[in-house]
Design a protein around this motif. Sequence first.
Motif, PDB file in Angstrom:
ATOM      1  N   ASP A 272      71.780  52.603  41.244  1.00  0.00           N
ATOM      2  CA  ASP A 272      72.778  53.530  41.783  1.00  0.00           C
ATOM      3  C   ASP A 272      72.773  53.604  43.306  1.00  0.00           C
ATOM      4  N   LEU A 273      71.884  52.876  43.949  1.00  0.00           N
ATOM      5  CA  LEU A 273      71.741  52.951  45.403  1.00  0.00           C
ATOM      6  C   LEU A 273      72.323  51.717  46.081  1.00  0.00           C
ATOM      7  N   ARG A 274      72.511  51.822  47.392  1.00  0.00           N
ATOM      8  CA  ARG A 274      72.849  50.673  48.232  1.00  0.00           C
ATOM      9  C   ARG A 274      71.620  50.407  49.100  1.00  0.00           C
ATOM     10  N   TYR A 275      71.503  49.176  49.580  1.00  0.00           N
ATOM     11  CA  TYR A 275      70.291  48.750  50.284  1.00  0.00           C
ATOM     12  C   TYR A 275      70.619  48.004  51.576  1.00  0.00           C
ATOM     13  N   SER A 276      69.755  48.213  52.570  1.00  0.00           N
ATOM     14  CA  SER A 276      69.876  47.428  53.800  1.00  0.00           C
ATOM     15  C   SER A 276      68.930  46.237  53.688  1.00  0.00           C
ATOM     16  N   LYS A 277      69.178  45.223  54.503  1.00  0.00           N
ATOM     17  CA  LYS A 277      68.285  44.056  54.530  1.00  0.00           C
ATOM     18  C   LYS A 277      66.922  44.433  55.098  1.00  0.00           C
ATOM     19  N   ASP A 278      66.857  45.622  55.749  1.00  0.00           N
ATOM     20  CA  ASP A 278      65.603  46.117  56.328  1.00  0.00           C
ATOM     21  C   ASP A 278      64.871  47.063  55.372  1.00  0.00           C
ATOM     22  N   HIS A 279      65.249  47.029  54.084  1.00  0.00           N
ATOM     23  CA  HIS A 279      64.524  47.729  53.006  1.00  0.00           C
ATOM     24  C   HIS A 279      64.640  49.249  53.033  1.00  0.00           C
ATOM     25  N   LEU A 280      65.796  49.734  53.484  1.00  0.00           N
ATOM     26  CA  LEU A 280      66.122  51.148  53.309  1.00  0.00           C
ATOM     27  C   LEU A 280      67.116  51.271  52.168  1.00  0.00           C
ATOM     28  N   TRP A 281      66.970  52.328  51.394  1.00  0.00           N
ATOM     29  CA  TRP A 281      67.990  52.631  50.380  1.00  0.00           C
ATOM     30  C   TRP A 281      68.860  53.761  50.901  1.00  0.00           C
ATOM     31  N   VAL A 282      70.080  53.816  50.384  1.00  0.00           N
ATOM     32  CA  VAL A 282      71.044  54.841  50.787  1.00  0.00           C
ATOM     33  C   VAL A 282      71.686  55.419  49.531  1.00  0.00           C
ATOM     34  N   ARG A 283      71.736  56.747  49.458  1.00  0.00           N
ATOM     35  CA  ARG A 283      72.348  57.459  48.325  1.00  0.00           C
ATOM     36  C   ARG A 283      73.403  58.424  48.848  1.00  0.00           C
ATOM     37  N   LYS A 284      74.599  58.366  48.285  1.00  0.00           N
ATOM     38  CA  LYS A 284      75.661  59.309  48.658  1.00  0.00           C
ATOM     39  C   LYS A 284      75.332  60.668  48.054  1.00  0.00           C
ATOM     40  N   ILE A 285      75.373  61.735  48.881  1.00  0.00           N
ATOM     41  CA  ILE A 285      75.103  63.086  48.376  1.00  0.00           C
ATOM     42  C   ILE A 285      76.314  64.002  48.515  1.00  0.00           C
ATOM     43  N   ALA A 286      77.288  63.616  49.348  1.00  0.00           N
ATOM     44  CA  ALA A 286      78.527  64.380  49.529  1.00  0.00           C
ATOM     45  C   ALA A 286      79.490  63.464  50.276  1.00  0.00           C
ATOM     46  N   ASP A 287      80.715  63.903  50.469  1.00  0.00           N
ATOM     47  CA  ASP A 287      81.670  63.079  51.207  1.00  0.00           C
ATOM     48  C   ASP A 287      81.130  62.782  52.595  1.00  0.00           C
ATOM     49  N   GLY A 288      80.916  61.516  52.861  1.00  0.00           N
ATOM     50  CA  GLY A 288      80.449  61.091  54.178  1.00  0.00           C
ATOM     51  C   GLY A 288      79.000  61.375  54.476  1.00  0.00           C
ATOM     52  N   GLU A 289      78.278  62.005  53.535  1.00  0.00           N
ATOM     53  CA  GLU A 289      76.883  62.419  53.750  1.00  0.00           C
ATOM     54  C   GLU A 289      75.955  61.593  52.840  1.00  0.00           C
ATOM     55  N   TYR A 290      74.876  61.082  53.423  1.00  0.00           N
ATOM     56  CA  TYR A 290      73.979  60.185  52.691  1.00  0.00           C
ATOM     57  C   TYR A 290      72.521  60.534  52.956  1.00  0.00           C
ATOM     58  N   GLN A 291      71.683  60.209  51.975  1.00  0.00           N
ATOM     59  CA  GLN A 291      70.228  60.254  52.150  1.00  0.00           C
ATOM     60  C   GLN A 291      69.757  58.814  52.334  1.00  0.00           C
ATOM     61  N   ALA A 292      68.643  58.652  53.055  1.00  0.00           N
ATOM     62  CA  ALA A 292      68.047  57.334  53.242  1.00  0.00           C
ATOM     63  C   ALA A 292      66.538  57.429  53.086  1.00  0.00           C
ATOM     64  N   GLY A 293      65.962  56.384  52.529  1.00  0.00           N
ATOM     65  CA  GLY A 293      64.512  56.288  52.376  1.00  0.00           C
ATOM     66  C   GLY A 293      64.128  54.825  52.305  1.00  0.00           C
ATOM     67  N   ILE A 294      62.849  54.555  52.152  1.00  0.00           N
ATOM     68  CA  ILE A 294      62.438  53.150  52.050  1.00  0.00           C
ATOM     69  C   ILE A 294      62.281  52.757  50.582  1.00  0.00           C
ATOM     70  N   THR A 295      62.484  51.490  50.332  1.00  0.00           N
ATOM     71  CA  THR A 295      62.477  50.976  48.965  1.00  0.00           C
ATOM     72  C   THR A 295      61.059  50.844  48.407  1.00  0.00           C
ATOM     73  N   ASP A 296      61.003  50.672  47.110  1.00  0.00           N
ATOM     74  CA  ASP A 296      59.726  50.427  46.435  1.00  0.00           C
ATOM     75  C   ASP A 296      59.080  49.162  46.996  1.00  0.00           C
ATOM     76  N   TYR A 297      59.879  48.150  47.261  1.00  0.00           N
ATOM     77  CA  TYR A 297      59.390  46.902  47.840  1.00  0.00           C
ATOM     78  C   TYR A 297      58.702  47.175  49.184  1.00  0.00           C
ATOM     79  N   ALA A 298      59.363  47.964  50.038  1.00  0.00           N
ATOM     80  CA  ALA A 298      58.812  48.261  51.366  1.00  0.00           C
ATOM     81  C   ALA A 298      57.529  49.073  51.275  1.00  0.00           C
ATOM     82  N   GLN A 299      57.506  50.116  50.428  1.00  0.00           N
ATOM     83  CA  GLN A 299      56.295  50.937  50.336  1.00  0.00           C
ATOM     84  C   GLN A 299      55.155  50.122  49.750  1.00  0.00           C
ATOM     85  N   ASP A 300      55.469  49.187  48.860  1.00  0.00           N
ATOM     86  CA  ASP A 300      54.440  48.330  48.274  1.00  0.00           C
ATOM     87  C   ASP A 300      53.820  47.416  49.337  1.00  0.00           C
TER      88      ASP A 300
END
Length: 126
Positions: free
Chosen positions: A7-35
């Motif tokens: 359900d997420l979108r991903y950057s090539k730099d291993h951040l994930w992005v989740r839509k939380i409202a119109d135009g508003e997003y959360q970002a975090g690092i992927t399982d791959y990156a934390q590993d």
Amino acid sequence: MIKIDNDLRYSKDHLWVRKIADGEYQAGITDYAQDLLGDIVFVEFPLVGSTLQANQPCGLVESVKTGSDLHAPIDGTVTQINTTLQVNPEQINDAPYKTWIFTFKAKDENAINALLDAPAYQALTA
């Protein structure tokens, strides 16, 4: 096995992005990156109100092994940081897709479409 959330979108730099409202997003690092990083001990957040420029460093995640820049996934403005990570940064290791690092308002909502979907991110990390 590295987990990828469909359900997420991903950057090539291993951040994930989740839509939380119109135009508003959360970002975090992927399982791959934390590993790769190992035990996370510190997060340097972008400043609330600061401008994000796609692919430019906006923060830092440090582990016992190394530090890694957070690169902005798309252009926008930081609206919030996850202050619980100031005390418990290891939450990222425990639940990388539940633990957001910052939220942002996108400059252009369509820019999210330029990020990788789950199959493309999986191919990148294979």
